[in-house]
Write an enzyme that holds these catalytic residues in place. Structure first.
Site, PDB file in Angstrom:
ATOM      1  CB  SER A  54      -0.851  -0.006   1.280  1.00 57.47           C
ATOM      2  OG  SER A  54      -1.475   1.242   1.469  1.00 57.47           O
ATOM      3  CE1 TYR A 110      -3.795  -2.190   5.283  1.00 51.08           C
ATOM      4  CE2 TYR A 110      -3.352   0.104   4.701  1.00 51.08           C
ATOM      5  CZ  TYR A 110      -3.670  -1.191   4.328  1.00 51.08           C
ATOM      6  OH  TYR A 110      -3.859  -1.495   2.997  1.00 51.08           O
TER       7      TYR A 110
HETATM    8  P1  NAD Z   1     -11.113  -6.549   0.681  1.00 41.57           P
HETATM    9  O1  NAD Z   1     -11.393  -6.426   2.133  1.00 41.57           O
HETATM   10  O2  NAD Z   1     -12.104  -6.046  -0.279  1.00 41.57           O
HETATM   11  O3  NAD Z   1     -10.743  -8.049   0.328  1.00 41.57           O
HETATM   12  C1  NAD Z   1      -9.829  -8.716   1.132  1.00 41.57           C
HETATM   13  C2  NAD Z   1      -9.833 -10.184   0.831  1.00 41.57           C
HETATM   14  O4  NAD Z   1      -8.906 -10.787   1.748  1.00 41.57           O
HETATM   15  C3  NAD Z   1     -11.153 -10.891   1.045  1.00 41.57           C
HETATM   16  O5  NAD Z   1     -11.314 -11.865   0.028  1.00 41.57           O
HETATM   17  C4  NAD Z   1     -10.988 -11.573   2.398  1.00 41.57           C
HETATM   18  O6  NAD Z   1     -11.745 -12.779   2.517  1.00 41.57           O
HETATM   19  C5  NAD Z   1      -9.514 -11.883   2.368  1.00 41.57           C
HETATM   20  N1  NAD Z   1      -8.933 -12.075   3.692  1.00 41.57           N
HETATM   21  C6  NAD Z   1      -8.992 -11.257   4.765  1.00 41.57           C
HETATM   22  N2  NAD Z   1      -8.364 -11.831   5.814  1.00 41.57           N
HETATM   23  C7  NAD Z   1      -7.895 -13.028   5.378  1.00 41.57           C
HETATM   24  C8  NAD Z   1      -7.181 -14.082   5.962  1.00 41.57           C
HETATM   25  N3  NAD Z   1      -6.808 -14.050   7.244  1.00 41.57           N
HETATM   26  N4  NAD Z   1      -6.866 -15.167   5.210  1.00 41.57           N
HETATM   27  C9  NAD Z   1      -7.254 -15.231   3.917  1.00 41.57           C
HETATM   28  N5  NAD Z   1      -7.936 -14.268   3.301  1.00 41.57           N
HETATM   29  C10 NAD Z   1      -8.255 -13.181   4.019  1.00 41.57           C
HETATM   30  O7  NAD Z   1      -9.710  -5.833   0.464  1.00 41.57           O
HETATM   31  P2  NAD Z   1      -9.068  -5.089  -0.808  1.00 41.57           P
HETATM   32  O8  NAD Z   1      -9.372  -3.670  -0.716  1.00 41.57           O
HETATM   33  O9  NAD Z   1      -9.345  -5.830  -2.043  1.00 41.57           O
HETATM   34  O10 NAD Z   1      -7.536  -5.231  -0.385  1.00 41.57           O
HETATM   35  C11 NAD Z   1      -6.720  -6.275  -0.839  1.00 41.57           C
HETATM   36  C12 NAD Z   1      -5.291  -5.939  -0.464  1.00 41.57           C
HETATM   37  O11 NAD Z   1      -4.943  -4.673  -0.971  1.00 41.57           O
HETATM   38  C13 NAD Z   1      -5.061  -5.872   1.048  1.00 41.57           C
HETATM   39  O12 NAD Z   1      -3.781  -6.391   1.345  1.00 41.57           O
HETATM   40  C14 NAD Z   1      -5.088  -4.378   1.305  1.00 41.57           C
HETATM   41  O13 NAD Z   1      -4.368  -4.028   2.457  1.00 41.57           O
HETATM   42  C15 NAD Z   1      -4.445  -3.861   0.055  1.00 41.57           C
HETATM   43  N6  NAD Z   1      -4.756  -2.465  -0.256  1.00 41.57           N
HETATM   44  C16 NAD Z   1      -6.055  -2.057  -0.333  1.00 41.57           C
HETATM   45  C17 NAD Z   1      -6.307  -0.718  -0.619  1.00 41.57           C
HETATM   46  C18 NAD Z   1      -7.707  -0.185  -0.698  1.00 41.57           C
HETATM   47  O14 NAD Z   1      -7.871   1.038  -0.729  1.00 41.57           O
HETATM   48  N7  NAD Z   1      -8.736  -1.020  -0.774  1.00 41.57           N
HETATM   49  C19 NAD Z   1      -5.247   0.174  -0.815  1.00 41.57           C
HETATM   50  C20 NAD Z   1      -3.956  -0.302  -0.745  1.00 41.57           C
HETATM   51  C21 NAD Z   1      -3.707  -1.622  -0.466  1.00 41.57           C
END
Ligand code: NAD
Length: 258
Positions: free
Chosen positions: A142, A155
């Site tokens: 991120s 985070y």
């Molecule tokens: P989301 O919450 O929409 O999806 C997350 C997914 O991870 C889900 O499928 C959930 O079931 C799975 N998950 C959560 N905990 C888990 C575990 N212990 N074991 C296995 N699976 C697990 O999240 P997103 O926004 O798609 O984010 C995905 C990645 O991108 C994350 O690492 C997040 O930190 C990173 N990210 C997100 C953003 C944002 O703005 N959404 C920005 C930067 C980075």
């Protein structure tokens, strides 16, 4: 996009958001894809949709914080697809709280999912990739992995750790044919960001649109990034041609388009 025919990938957290988009993009580029997530229903649904499109997709339940489940995932996905060439460490979770309100359980959960999960899944596939002298590991970090902002210290610490792990492993993997890279998006249009916006609404009484605007302004982002944009960056890092890209951070901040 094509170029990944004959390669097999695991995507953690593949049930929704960035993980689902990355799984679909890898499969459309020709890879066989195993989607893994804690929530099995979601990965089963996404994999079924992908198969309807003619893509090769499998679904597995796996909590990335549990070493036994991670080992089972590596075995089951290898059995289903043949071997593992690509790992996308995408599973992650976030909360926001001032330091005084972060509980130890919350801190540990954020570390477990984002950092320990990345470590365990990488460890589960790295040796077989080294033996074959080919592998791509992409960690979804991120912008919080390279910058700091208030109320997201847990985070931010976790994503800095993911970036540090990526850089250290890139050094360890030099000359093996395996690469470690990370993508570092700002706020992406996913259910995780929806939860952040809902928290702002709850805490401030602002509307959805006002809360979103405040979030974007604070982050210096003109817009939310789309999940498929992150997915495209992930796919690029998995290509044969990306073999010399190792230890890189690909930042997506939404400033490229109006
Ligand atoms: P989301 O919450 O929409 O999806 C997350 C997914 O991870 C889900 O499928 C959930 O079931 C799975 N998950 C959560 N905990 C888990 C575990 N212990 N074991 C296995 N699976 C697990 O999240 P997103 O926004 O798609 O984010 C995905 C990645 O991108 C994350 O690492 C997040 O930190 C990173 N990210 C997100 C953003 C944002 O703005 N959404 C920005 C930067 C980075």
């Amino acid at each position: 996009m094509s170029g990944l025919e004959g390669y097999n990938a695991i995507v953690t957290g593949g049930g929704r958001g960035i993980g689902a988009a990355a799984g679909i993009a890898l499969a459309r580029a020709g890879a066989k894809v195993s989607l893994a997530a804690r929530n099995e229903t979601q990965v089963v649904e996404i994999a079924a949709e992908m198969r309807k499109e003619g893509l090769e997709a499998f679904a597995f339940r796996c909590d990335v914080t549990d070493p036994h489940q991670v080992r089972d995932l590596a075995l089951s996905a290898s059995e289903a697809m043949g071997r593992i060439d690509i790992l996308i460490n995408n599973a992650g979770t976030a909360t926001s709280n001032p330091l005084s309100r972060i509980t130890l359980a919350e801190w540990q959960h954020i570390m477990d999912v984002n950092v320990t999960g990345t470590f365990l899944c990488s460890q589960a596939v790295f040796e077989q990739m080294k033996e074959r002298r080919w592998g791509r590991i992409v960690n979804v970090a991120s912008i919080a992995g390279i910058e700091g902002d208030k109320y997201i210290s847990a985070y931010t610490a976790a994503k800095h750790a993911v970036v540090g792990f990526t850089r250290a492993m890139a050094e360890e993997a030099k000359g093996t044919g395996v690469t470690f890279n990370a993508v570092c998006p700002g706020y992406v249009d996913t259910p995780l960001t929806d939860e952040t916006i809902a928290r702002i609404m709850h805490q401030t009484g602002r509307s959805w649109q006002e809360s979103l605007s405040a979030l974007l302004e604070r982050a210096g982002q003109p817009r939310l990034i789309r999940a498929h944009e992150v997915a495209d960056a992930v796919v690029e890092l998995c290509m044969e041609a990306a073999g010399h890209t190792n230890g890189e951070l690909v930042v997506l901040d939404g400033t490229d388009t109006p």
